[in-house]
Design a protein around this motif. Structure first.
Motif, mmCIF file in Angstrom:
data_model
loop_
_atom_site.group_PDB
_atom_site.id
_atom_site.type_symbol
_atom_site.label_atom_id
_atom_site.label_comp_id
_atom_site.label_asym_id
_atom_site.label_seq_id
_atom_site.Cartn_x
_atom_site.Cartn_y
_atom_site.Cartn_z
ATOM 1 N N GLU A 181 0.807 -1.222 0.000
ATOM 2 C CA GLU A 181 0.000 0.000 0.000
ATOM 3 C C GLU A 181 0.841 1.272 0.000
ATOM 4 O O GLU A 181 0.309 2.370 -0.155
ATOM 5 C CB GLU A 181 -0.955 0.022 1.201
ATOM 6 N N SER A 182 2.161 1.135 0.179
ATOM 7 C CA SER A 182 3.032 2.307 0.125
ATOM 8 C C SER A 182 3.672 2.510 -1.241
ATOM 9 O O SER A 182 4.477 3.423 -1.412
ATOM 10 C CB SER A 182 4.132 2.197 1.195
ATOM 11 N N ARG A 183 3.324 1.668 -2.230
ATOM 12 C CA ARG A 183 3.899 1.815 -3.566
ATOM 13 C C ARG A 183 2.993 2.686 -4.432
ATOM 14 O O ARG A 183 1.836 2.334 -4.681
ATOM 15 C CB ARG A 183 4.076 0.445 -4.225
ATOM 16 N N PRO A 184 3.493 3.832 -4.915
ATOM 17 C CA PRO A 184 2.684 4.702 -5.771
ATOM 18 C C PRO A 184 2.359 4.038 -7.100
ATOM 19 O O PRO A 184 3.005 3.054 -7.503
ATOM 20 C CB PRO A 184 3.576 5.923 -5.978
ATOM 21 N N PRO A 185 1.356 4.558 -7.819
ATOM 22 C CA PRO A 185 1.082 4.060 -9.172
ATOM 23 C C PRO A 185 2.291 4.262 -10.076
ATOM 24 O O PRO A 185 3.235 4.997 -9.737
ATOM 25 C CB PRO A 185 -0.104 4.929 -9.628
ATOM 26 N N THR A 186 2.273 3.619 -11.223
ATOM 27 C CA THR A 186 3.397 3.719 -12.159
ATOM 28 C C THR A 186 2.873 3.914 -13.579
ATOM 29 O O THR A 186 1.672 3.819 -13.848
ATOM 30 C CB THR A 186 4.265 2.443 -12.118
ATOM 31 N N GLY A 187 3.776 4.172 -14.502
ATOM 32 C CA GLY A 187 3.444 4.245 -15.923
ATOM 33 C C GLY A 187 2.499 5.369 -16.252
ATOM 34 O O GLY A 187 2.659 6.504 -15.807
ATOM 35 N N ASP A 188 1.477 5.036 -17.039
ATOM 36 C CA ASP A 188 0.514 6.043 -17.487
ATOM 37 C C ASP A 188 -0.628 6.262 -16.507
ATOM 38 O O ASP A 188 -1.550 7.023 -16.792
ATOM 39 C CB ASP A 188 -0.075 5.632 -18.850
#
Length: 502
Positions: free
Chosen positions: A302-309
């Motif tokens: 839950e501490s990992r931000p979104p990635t890519g687009d």
């Protein structure tokens, strides 16, 4: 069963209990702002879209100050995007948390919320992608009464009177390579100094916080503070400290001793600041704003931000669910902050709602208290008057991270006007009850007026929206006083407050 003792004497005063010690933090991160404090569709929402149930919980928590708007977020923030008609405000990418901010809430909305929540605002300026001029612009917008372009713009936006914000953070965690606009200590020290000097040309009575280390584990810790303060000492009032703790690899004993690291952090920063003071031959003393601290499990999913687009608005981020042991550590960290009240003049639990927070919400739905809510609220409620230096005699426990640590950690406060005393204590043992005796003969004739303990046989119990009340602080019926000695039993992995009165 373990036994420990401590002595309380009202003559040994560390310093006053400061309401700013019980500060918190609202960052444009995850759901802290949107669906956290601001949720226009919620049944309890007021005319500004702020959740009434959250406002009630913030007041119950006893929050003194709130730092805004970041955090990592502030290092890319354009404050002017968040003022004026909402339909004209641009949406912007937030690089810090790989999200999109619609700027629905900005400076004016936050200041209205702070007034409703009865908290002192603590504003941060962007020294990552911006600099002196932008800091002067937001200061003019917020604090100048009128007659200038930006102050009149504030008035046109509905705030006739200036906000009068006293505390300002000069950037955020500029020592961190993850920070937008990360700088060396010398680069940041020069920028912070020139920003502070210019801001004081508008208002010489501002209270300014310069960035210290974002962790005592940073390779530049100590040297960073020394270099920055060599540049900025004469122009600032506080140096910041940030620290987060978590249980790692099942090492509960070390986790329960996290306050040992906080003590070291505070003592080290104080010593560094005093060394610069001595070298400069100054009388002014720099104090500490511990404006980010908490339990945070940074390696959870839950501490990992979104990635890519994927750049969502208000994604679920950093929504740790706290258990009983986490709450005991939070209570212990508050003990550390209080006993250093001579040097720690401000602190901010990071954060307030949804994001590693004591208060959780469902969008449009329920709000509830995490386990960490309770020691914070009770300490804020009962810590009054002066912080007293207490003499502790306790057995030691072996920990993998910190070596031998005291099984008991404690601090006491006393209100000289009423004579009310509060003893805050943590039993760090993972298995054994601790019997605590407190010599209070110097206080005169006192009695126990209340005692509460937060513990549970299962220290991993965590609150949820469906069950936030199965484990709460309960009355500790073992607390008693006889012949000037208070006795109380503290369960393993527990936080307690014992209150005494005439």
């Amino acid at each position: 069963m373990l036994t420990a003792s401590l002595v309380i004497d009202p003559a040994f005063v560390v310093g006053p209990v400061r309401r700013r010690t019980f500060g918190s933090f609202v960052e444009h991160l995850g759901r802290c702002v949107y669906t956290g404090i601001h949720d226009p569709e919620h049944p309890s929402a007021d005319e500004d879209g702020f959740r009434g149930d959250v406002l009630d919980l913030v007041k119950e928590l006893g929050t003194g100050t709130v730092r805004y708007p970041g955090g990592n977020f502030v290092s890319g923030y354009r404050w002017e995007d968040g003022v004026g008609p909402r339909e004209q405000r641009p949406s912007r990418l937030d690089l810090a948390w790989h999200s999109t901010d619609p700027n629905t809430v900005g400076v004016d909305e936050f200041m209205r919320w702070a007034k409703k929540a009865d908290v002192e605002p603590m504003m941060a300026v962007n020294l990552g992608t911006r600099g002196v001029q932008e800091a002067l612009d937001i200061l003019e917008y917020c604090n100048v009464a009128g007659g200038t372009h930006l102050s009149d713009q504030r008035r046109a936006n509905g705030a006739e009177e200036p906000y009068g914000i006293k505390m300002w953070c000069l950037g955020n965690e500029m020592d961190g390579p993850w920070q937008i606009g990360h700088k060396t200590a010398h680069e940041y020290g020069r920028l912070a100094t020139e920003t502070a000097r210019a801001m004081r040309m508008i208002d010489p009575d501002l209270e300014l916080v310069v960035c210290g280390s974002s962790s005592s584990a940073m390779p530049t810790f100590g040297a960073w503070e020394a270099t920055v303060l060599e540049e900025a000492y004469e122009y600032v009032d506080y140096v910041s400290a940030h620290a987060y703790y978590s249980e790692k690899d099942g090492d509960l004993a070390s986790f329960l001793a996290s306050a040992v690291d906080m003590d070291h952090f505070i003592d080290s920063v104080s010593a560094t600041a005093d060394a610069v003071r001595a070298a400069k031959k100054l009388t002014k003393r720099i104090h500490i704003s511990f404006d980010e601290w908490n339990v945070w499990y940074q390696h959870r999913a839950e501490s990992r931000p979104p990635t890519g687009d994927d750049w969502p608005v208000a994604p679920v981020l950093l929504e740790d669910r706290y258990n009983v042991a986490d709450a005991v550590v939070v209570g212990n960290l508050l003990i550390s902050l209080l006993r250093h009240t001579d040097r720690v003049h401000s602190a901010s639990l990071a954060q307030l709602v949804n994001v590693i927070a004591p208060i959780m919400t469902e969008p449009g739905g329920r709000a509830w208290r995490q386990t960490t809510f309770h020691p914070f609220a009770l300490t804020s409620e009962h810590a009054k008057g002066d912080v007293l230096q207490v003499a502790v005699d306790a057995p030691t426990l072996e920990t993998e991270k910190f070596g031998e640590v005291s099984a008991l950690d404690a601090v006491a406060t006393r209100d000289p006007e009423t004579g009310a005393v509060a003893i805050f204590a943590v039993n760090r043992s993972t298995t054994e009850t601790l019997t605590l005796t407190v010599d209070v003969r110097s206080l005169g004739d006192v009695q126990v007026v209340g005692a509460q303990t937060l513990s549970n046989p299962d220290h991993t119990w965590a609150a949820s929206a469906d069950d936030a009340t199965s484990v709460l602080p309960v009355e500790n019926g073992t607390a008693a006083v006889s012949d000037g000695v208070v006795t109380v039993e503290l369960p393993a992995v527990s936080w307690s407050v014992v209150r005494l009165g005439a």
